[in-house]
Structure formats: structure tokens, C-alpha cells
Design a protein around this motif. Structure first.
Motif, PDB file in Angstrom:
ATOM      1  N   LEU A 142      -2.982  29.190  84.305  1.00  0.00           N
ATOM      2  CA  LEU A 142      -1.885  28.875  85.228  1.00  0.00           C
ATOM      3  C   LEU A 142      -1.627  29.994  86.234  1.00  0.00           C
ATOM      4  O   LEU A 142      -0.929  29.794  87.223  1.00  0.00           O
ATOM      5  N   THR A 143      -2.171  31.173  85.974  1.00  0.00           N
ATOM      6  CA  THR A 143      -2.044  32.250  86.967  1.00  0.00           C
ATOM      7  C   THR A 143      -3.185  32.171  87.988  1.00  0.00           C
ATOM      8  O   THR A 143      -3.169  32.888  88.973  1.00  0.00           O
ATOM      9  N   THR A 144      -4.173  31.328  87.723  1.00  0.00           N
ATOM     10  CA  THR A 144      -5.271  31.160  88.684  1.00  0.00           C
ATOM     11  C   THR A 144      -4.931  29.958  89.574  1.00  0.00           C
ATOM     12  O   THR A 144      -3.775  29.791  89.932  1.00  0.00           O
ATOM     13  N   THR A 145      -5.905  29.177  89.916  1.00  0.00           N
ATOM     14  CA  THR A 145      -5.643  28.099  90.890  1.00  0.00           C
ATOM     15  C   THR A 145      -5.245  26.780  90.229  1.00  0.00           C
ATOM     16  O   THR A 145      -5.050  25.789  90.909  1.00  0.00           O
TER      17      THR A 145
END
Lengths: 288, 227
Positions: free
Chosen positions: B67-70
């Protein structure tokens, strides 16, 4: 809220309530090109703040803009393409190897740079075919950092990335972050309870305690403003009480962290470390 | 989504080798013995894979990291449902292939199963050899058994987390097994030499609908969840 891109991070009024803990109107601003250290003891709310900023945790209130984009808005994905994140527990699946991580990330980020990723693996002496579960804590962290730095990120967010690392690896990690931050477009937010690490790296410091930001200031001003006064009990009597952040008395005299702008230049006021100032502020109850 | 699928397939091949071996053995059994109950077991085993992979994700904090990526919450959960469909299609295709090979291999003896079944399809009589009807029935059951465990389990996993959500797994497997047994029992009372493809198709339809509803429920659950 600033969304014009002048700030790498702009957080205003961030609130999140759990049973027994709450983030209370957290404001953080990180201008582009700088490194901000978020300092706080365990349980202060650093991780919750970072996760709330990134949308991993749903916010109760507050506005968050990262690299000029509303992180929850339509262009949130565009912002995430340019952000690299390393969390306390890195989050890479245990069975995957560094090679696998490269393959997965190549399909995750539009600007994934495989050559850079593999050169970072080599620089950090990370094995390519060993499962992540067999990595040491330091290796895990280094792999997380390599992944975060291989897609052209302009903002790195690291949550307790240096805790649990041995001094050699910690120094290596800090050196990588310094290299990254040399590019004036690039910014770093790093949280830690190891204040000495942040003192080496950061331009700005934010102190966090019990879900609140006690202060955010540039590091040099902070170090200039506060000092440690060593004096006798009689000498201490002349110090303005409002300048004293914390005091330790012993048979040999008094040692106090003081605000030099109020206490004035006195003989016996030496340099205070960020850790001294932070602990003093916590003891004072976060009133500054 | 492509990265998520790639990650899951890599984890599957690295951490679930035993599952794969058992599934392959069961498919080999189908090569040897043709249509029947055994066709359903690979589907039942592999049908739980999206749920097992989700448990691993949660243990490794992958969801938080992703969820911290795309990726979005909706993307994360949709990938598990898509993975379930891909697994179901692969298992069904491989089982169909295995049964076809079996049919070719024993074509000399196929007369044994050469009775014909007649079906009314939108007013038209469609005649299918009994053996083919049994094979189609097995494949339809395979579809149902691959979809139902994921459809029932995933919303619980998203709602309560993998640890507590997993407790539903034995119930789901028990439920699926009961469904199959009741199908076999209903055959006893039916006309001999007739395969009720309508019922098998109905069950597959219900499984597909359940799968779609499960996805919608999971989307609602996961939007409110903190990772």
C-alpha cells in the motif's frame, strides 16, 4: 494546505484515534531538498503518522500532500510512483529472493531501473538468490532501501530504518541516504528513536511525544538555542526558571538543559545534543 | 496488478511446492482413471491457495508495504480474486486435458460408457454420451469447488485478519465436501445412466455469483481496514 510542490511533505491537522492512543492534530512540513528527522520514543506515534500519511492507515481527519499531490486523490498514484518507502518491518514476502523482488517491482513502478537496483545490490553486498527469510535484519533493511531507491524516487520515507542495525550497517545506510539527499530535488523523512543517527543526517527535526508534534525546527537552530549548563546550586539560583527545560542535581552541582535565548550567555553552558534536548522536552511535558 | 500476480506466482512456486506436487499427482490420477470424484480434489486443494497466500502476505506485512507503493486496497484484494479465477481456469483446463487423454487412451473400452444422455436446452434436444456428460459434470464441480472456498473465506480474512479469518477454513471445506456428497447421493435416487448437468451447472453458477458477491463485500470491508 500547500499542494504547489514547494513541499515534499505537507501534513496538516492529521488525527487518528485508537483505543488508548491518538494522533492529535499532527502538522509536518518538509520543504523539497531537505532531510527531516522524526524523533520520538517507542509508541510516540511515528509509525502511525507515517502510515496515515501514506494511506495505509485510514485518517480520521487531516490533509496530506506528498510531492504536491493529494495522496488520496486521482493523482495519488503519480505521487506514489515518486516515493520510496522503507518500513520498520520491510514487508517483502519471506520466500522471495532479491532477484524476485526486482521482477515484482519492475511490474509495479513505471520508472523501475533494474540496472540501478542490481548495482545497489552489489554495492550493498546483498545475495541475489537467497530467500528474504534467510536475510539478517541489516540485509533486510538494505534490500528495502535498494528497492526504494531504484525507481527514481524524489521522496524517501523511512520508518525506524536504522533501529536494530549494527553500527557498521547503520553507517552504511546513513551514507546511502546522504548520497540520495545530495540531489536538491530529493527529500527524506526518517523516523527513529536513535537520535544520534538523525543528528548526523537531518536538516530538520520534529519531536513527537504521545501522538503530538512537540516542535519542528531546523537542527542547527535547535542546537544553537539549547545548551547544557553545569553550575553550582548557588549559581543555578540566578538562572531564569522559564529557561530551564530539565534539571539534574547531584552532590557536585546542577546540570540543566537551558534555553540560551532566555538564560543568556553564561559561563558553563556547553553544547547539548539532540538527545539531551529531546529528553528534556519530554520531561518538561512537551510545553515548548 | 501485474506485479501483484507476479509476486503471488513466485511465492506459490517457492513456498507451496507440496501443494503443487499433490495437485499434479491428482491430475496424473485423472490421466489414469478418467472422470469422477478425483477431478474435484485438485480444485479443492488449489481453491484455498488465494486464502493461504493472503495469510502469508499478512504474516510478512506485505499488504502494508504494497500500500506504500502504487497499489490500492481495492487492487490488493481484487488480485486475490483474479488469482482464484486463474487457478480455477488452469485446474479445470488441465483436468479437461487429462480426461481427454484418458478418453483417447481407453477409446477401445469407451463403449462401456457409450450410453447417451439427452438434455433439453432452450427447447432443443441435445444428446451427449454418458461419459462426456460425466466429464462435463466433473469439470463443473471442479469450477464450483475452486471458487467456493475463496469466496467464503476471503471476506472473513479481510474482516478479522488472517489469524482469526483462517478459522473459517475447516467450515468452508466441510461445507464444500457436504455439497459434493449430496450431489453423489442425489445421483442414487435419479435415473440410471443419466447425469444431471443442469444441477452441476446451477451449482457452478451459484459459486460464480457467490464469488462476485464476495468480491463486492470484500471491497467494502477492505476500504475501512487499517493495515
Amino acid at each position: 494546505m500547500n499542494t504547489n510542490g514547494e513541499y515534499a511533505i505537507s501534513v496538516h491537522g492529521l488525527c487518528k484515534k485508537y483505543r488508548g492512543f491518538a494522533l492529535d492534530n499532527v502538522d509536518i512540513e518538509l520543504p523539497r531538498g531537505l532531510v527531516l528527522g522524526l524523533v520520538g520514543e517507542n509508541g510516540a506515534g511515528k509509525s502511525t503518522t507515517i502510515k496515515s500519511m501514506l494511506g495505509v492507515v485510514n485518517r480520521d481527519a487531516g490533509d496530506v500532500s506528498l510531492l504536491g499531490h493529494d495522496i488520496d486523490g486521482a493523482d495519488g498514484k503519480a505521487a506514489r510512483e515518486r516515493i520510496g518507502v522503507v518500513l520498520d518491518e520491510v514487508g517483502i514476502p519471506a520466500p522471495l529472493t532479491a532477484n524476485d523482488v526486482g521482477a515484482v517491482m519492475a511490474s509495479t513502478y513505471t520508472n523501475w531501473d533494474s540496472a540501478k537496483y542490481f548495482s545497489l545490490l552489489d554495492r550493498l553486498s546483498l545475495p541475489r538468490k537467497k530467500p528474504f527469510s534467510k536475510f539478517s535484519r541489516g540485509m533486510k533493511m538494505k534490500l528495502g532501501i535498494a528497492a526504494a531507491m531504484s525507481h527514481g524516487a524524489e521522496l524517501l520515507i523511512l520508518d525506524e530504518a536504522t533501529s536494530g542495525l549494527d553500527p557498521v550497517v547503520r553507517d552504511e545506510v546513513l551514507e546511502m541516504l546522504r548520497d540520495f539527499a545530495r540531489d536538491e530535488r530529493c527529500s527524506v523523512l526518517i523516523s527513529s528513536h536513535i537520535v544520534s543517527d538523525l543528528e548526523k543526517l537531518c536538516d530538520l527535526i520534529a519531536f513527537m511525544h504521545c501522538g503530538r508534534i512537540l516542535l519542528q525546527s531546523d537542527k542547527d537552530s535547535l542546537l544553537d538555542r539549547y545548551g547544557i549548563l553545569h553550575t553550582s546550586a548557588a549559581g543555578f539560583a540566578s538562572v531564569p526558571p522559564e529557561s530551564v527545560l530539565s534539571i539534574r542535581e547531584s552532590d557536585y552541582g546542577v546540570e540543566a538543559v537551558v534555553d540560551k535565548t532566555i538564560a543568556g550567555s553564561r559561563l558553563g553552558v556547553g553544547a547539548a545534543s539532540l538527545e539531551d534536548i529531546f529528553i528534556a522536552m519530554i520531561k518538561k511535558g512537551g510545553s515548548k | 496488478m501485474k506485479g501483484l500476480l507476479k509476486k503471488d506466482f513466485l511465492v506459490l512456486f517457492r513456498a507451496y511446492k507440496l501443494y503443487m506436487i499433490v495437485a499434479v499427482l491428482l491430475v496424473v490420477q485423472t490421466f489414469l482413471s478418467g472422470w469422477g470424484w478425483q477431478v474435484i480434489f485438485p480444485a479443492l486443494i488449489c481453491g484455498m491457495l488465494p486464502v493461504s497466500l493472503y495469510s502469508l502476505d499478512e504474516r510478512d506485512k506485505w499488504n502494508t508495504y504494497a500500500l506504500t507503493t502504487t497499489y490500492t486496497r481495492r487492487g490488493l484484494l481484487s488480485e486475490k480474486y483474479l488469482l482464484g479465477v486463474i487457478i480455477m481456469l488452469v485446474i479445470t483446463a488441465v483436468s479437461a486435458l487429462a480426461m481427454s487423454v484418458y478418453a483417447l487412451r481407453v477409446s477401445a473400452d469407451i463403449q462401456v460408457d457409450a450410453a447417451l444422455c439427452t438434455y433439453d436446452v432452450f427447447g432443443h434436444n441435445v444428446v451427449i454420451p454418458y461419459a462426456a456428460a460425466r466429464a462435463i459434470e466433473s469439470l463443473l464441480h471442479s469450477v464450483s469447488m475452486a471458487l467456493i472456498p475463496t469466496a467464503v473465506s476471503l471476506p472473513f480474512m479481510f474482516l478479522f485478519g488472517a489469524e482469526k479469518g483462517r478459522l473459517i477454513a475447516p467450515v468452508v471445506l466441510g461445507f464444500s465436501a457436504t455439497l459434493l456428497v449430496s450431489f453423489e447421493l442425489s445421483r442414487i435416487g435419479g435415473a440410471e445412466g443419466f447425469v444431471d448437468l443442469g444441477a452441476a451447472l446451477g451449482l457452478a453458477g451459484i459459486a460464480a455469483a457467490l464469488y462476485a458477491v464476495s468480491w463486492l463485500v470484500s471491497v467494502l470491508i477492505v476500504q475501512k481496514r487499517d493495515f
